[in-house]
Design a protein around this motif. Structure first.
Motif, mmCIF file in Angstrom:
data_model
loop_
_atom_site.group_PDB
_atom_site.id
_atom_site.type_symbol
_atom_site.label_atom_id
_atom_site.label_comp_id
_atom_site.label_asym_id
_atom_site.label_seq_id
_atom_site.Cartn_x
_atom_site.Cartn_y
_atom_site.Cartn_z
ATOM 1 N N GLN A 117 0.858 -1.257 -0.077
ATOM 2 C CA GLN A 117 -0.020 0.003 -0.078
ATOM 3 C C GLN A 117 0.807 1.331 0.021
ATOM 4 O O GLN A 117 2.102 1.138 0.377
ATOM 5 C CB GLN A 117 -1.040 -0.007 0.950
ATOM 6 N N ALA A 118 0.282 2.480 -0.598
ATOM 7 C CA ALA A 118 0.916 3.568 -0.652
ATOM 8 C C ALA A 118 -0.137 4.776 -0.087
ATOM 9 O O ALA A 118 -1.104 4.616 -0.627
ATOM 10 C CB ALA A 118 1.515 3.864 -1.888
ATOM 11 N N ILE A 157 -3.687 3.674 -1.309
ATOM 12 C CA ILE A 157 -4.278 2.581 -2.409
ATOM 13 C C ILE A 157 -3.334 1.386 -1.805
ATOM 14 O O ILE A 157 -2.359 1.374 -1.036
ATOM 15 C CB ILE A 157 -3.435 2.850 -3.896
ATOM 16 N N LYS A 158 -4.321 0.247 -2.092
ATOM 17 C CA LYS A 158 -3.610 -1.005 -1.421
ATOM 18 C C LYS A 158 -3.968 -2.189 -2.536
ATOM 19 O O LYS A 158 -4.810 -2.171 -3.302
ATOM 20 C CB LYS A 158 -4.575 -1.407 -0.261
ATOM 21 N N SER A 159 -3.018 -3.021 -2.746
ATOM 22 C CA SER A 159 -2.972 -4.379 -3.460
ATOM 23 C C SER A 159 -2.769 -5.436 -2.717
ATOM 24 O O SER A 159 -2.030 -5.298 -1.736
ATOM 25 C CB SER A 159 -2.170 -4.062 -4.728
ATOM 26 N N VAL A 186 -6.054 -11.822 -6.314
ATOM 27 C CA VAL A 186 -5.554 -10.373 -6.366
ATOM 28 C C VAL A 186 -6.475 -9.499 -5.949
ATOM 29 O O VAL A 186 -7.714 -9.683 -6.360
ATOM 30 C CB VAL A 186 -5.047 -9.950 -7.641
ATOM 31 N N LYS A 187 -6.320 -8.374 -5.133
ATOM 32 C CA LYS A 187 -7.266 -7.200 -5.008
ATOM 33 C C LYS A 187 -6.585 -6.063 -5.255
ATOM 34 O O LYS A 187 -5.477 -5.976 -4.953
ATOM 35 C CB LYS A 187 -7.459 -7.464 -3.287
ATOM 36 N N LEU A 188 -7.277 -4.950 -5.328
ATOM 37 C CA LEU A 188 -7.037 -3.634 -5.689
ATOM 38 C C LEU A 188 -7.880 -2.835 -5.250
ATOM 39 O O LEU A 188 -9.226 -2.924 -5.494
ATOM 40 C CB LEU A 188 -6.642 -3.338 -7.035
ATOM 41 N N GLY A 189 -7.643 -1.789 -4.323
ATOM 42 C CA GLY A 189 -8.525 -1.003 -3.502
ATOM 43 C C GLY A 189 -7.905 0.162 -3.053
ATOM 44 O O GLY A 189 -6.746 0.740 -3.246
ATOM 45 N N LEU A 190 -8.948 1.054 -2.351
ATOM 46 C CA LEU A 190 -8.744 2.268 -1.666
ATOM 47 C C LEU A 190 -8.901 2.182 -0.237
ATOM 48 O O LEU A 190 -10.053 1.373 0.156
ATOM 49 C CB LEU A 190 -9.364 3.476 -1.966
ATOM 50 N N GLY A 191 -7.802 2.693 0.566
ATOM 51 C CA GLY A 191 -8.500 2.482 2.092
ATOM 52 C C GLY A 191 -8.179 3.898 2.727
ATOM 53 O O GLY A 191 -7.633 4.940 1.977
#
Length: 181
Positions: A106-107, A115-117, A140-145
């Motif tokens: 994440q960054a 943002i997270k993967s 796999v996941k991609l998202g926002l936190g």
């Protein structure tokens, strides 16, 4: 529609490059600053063999090594009935359980928003009357936190599962709430 292989590559590249994009200056915190967490997860899963989307509810636990890298374990189970697309697939009460492990990257985007993967493997266990199947799938996941406080965060994710068996795929949209110790 973008082919599944291209989505997978894009998610991996974004996950591996986002920490470098977020590095904007010197950070005085130590490189390894461990933060364990637990949480709840809800995912609306689109299975190829089901008539309708499947509601999955579960728990997660993980260890955030620093601001960018972590590991996560998960357990999920269907919360409602699963209806098979074809009656010959399975019958009766169908239970789907998943056990997973993965690496999270994440960054920070802005203060609190990130943002997270997530890249990992799940073990799917499907049980119906007279039928049981276990299968390992890539995940796999991609998202926002958003980190509301140092102890509480929420994430929304888009996920994909990849199976070698019959080249089956499934996708889902989820929300996760996490509490850090």
């Amino acid at each position: 529609m973008v082919p599944l292989k291209h989505r997978f590559v894009a998610i991996l590249l974004l996950g591996f490059t986002s920490p470098a994009m977020a590095a904007t200056g010197y950070d005085s915190r130590p490189m390894w600053d461990l933060h364990p967490y637990v949480g709840i997860d809800y995912t609306l899963l689109d299975l190829e063999s089901a008539k309708k989307n499947v509601n999955m509810v579960g728990v997660v636990g993980g260890l955030q090594f620093n601001d960018n890298l972590g590991v996560e374990l998960s357990y999920m189970q269907n919360a409602g009935k699963i209806q098979a697309k074809e009656e010959s697939d399975y019958s009766g009460d169908i239970k789907l359980k998943t056990f997973g492990i993965g690496v999270t990257l994440q960054a920070d985007i802005t203060n609190g928003l990130y943002i997270k993967s997530h890249v990992g493997f799940n073990r799917h266990n499907l049980k119906a009357s007279g039928y049981e199947e276990n299968e390992d799938v890539g995940h796999v996941k991609l998202g926002l936190g958003y980190q509301f406080t140092p102890d509480f965060a929420a994430e929304i994710t888009d996920s994909y599962n990849f199976s070698k068996k019959d080249n089956a795929t499934s996708s889902g949209f989820g929300i996760q709430f996490k509490y850090y110790f």
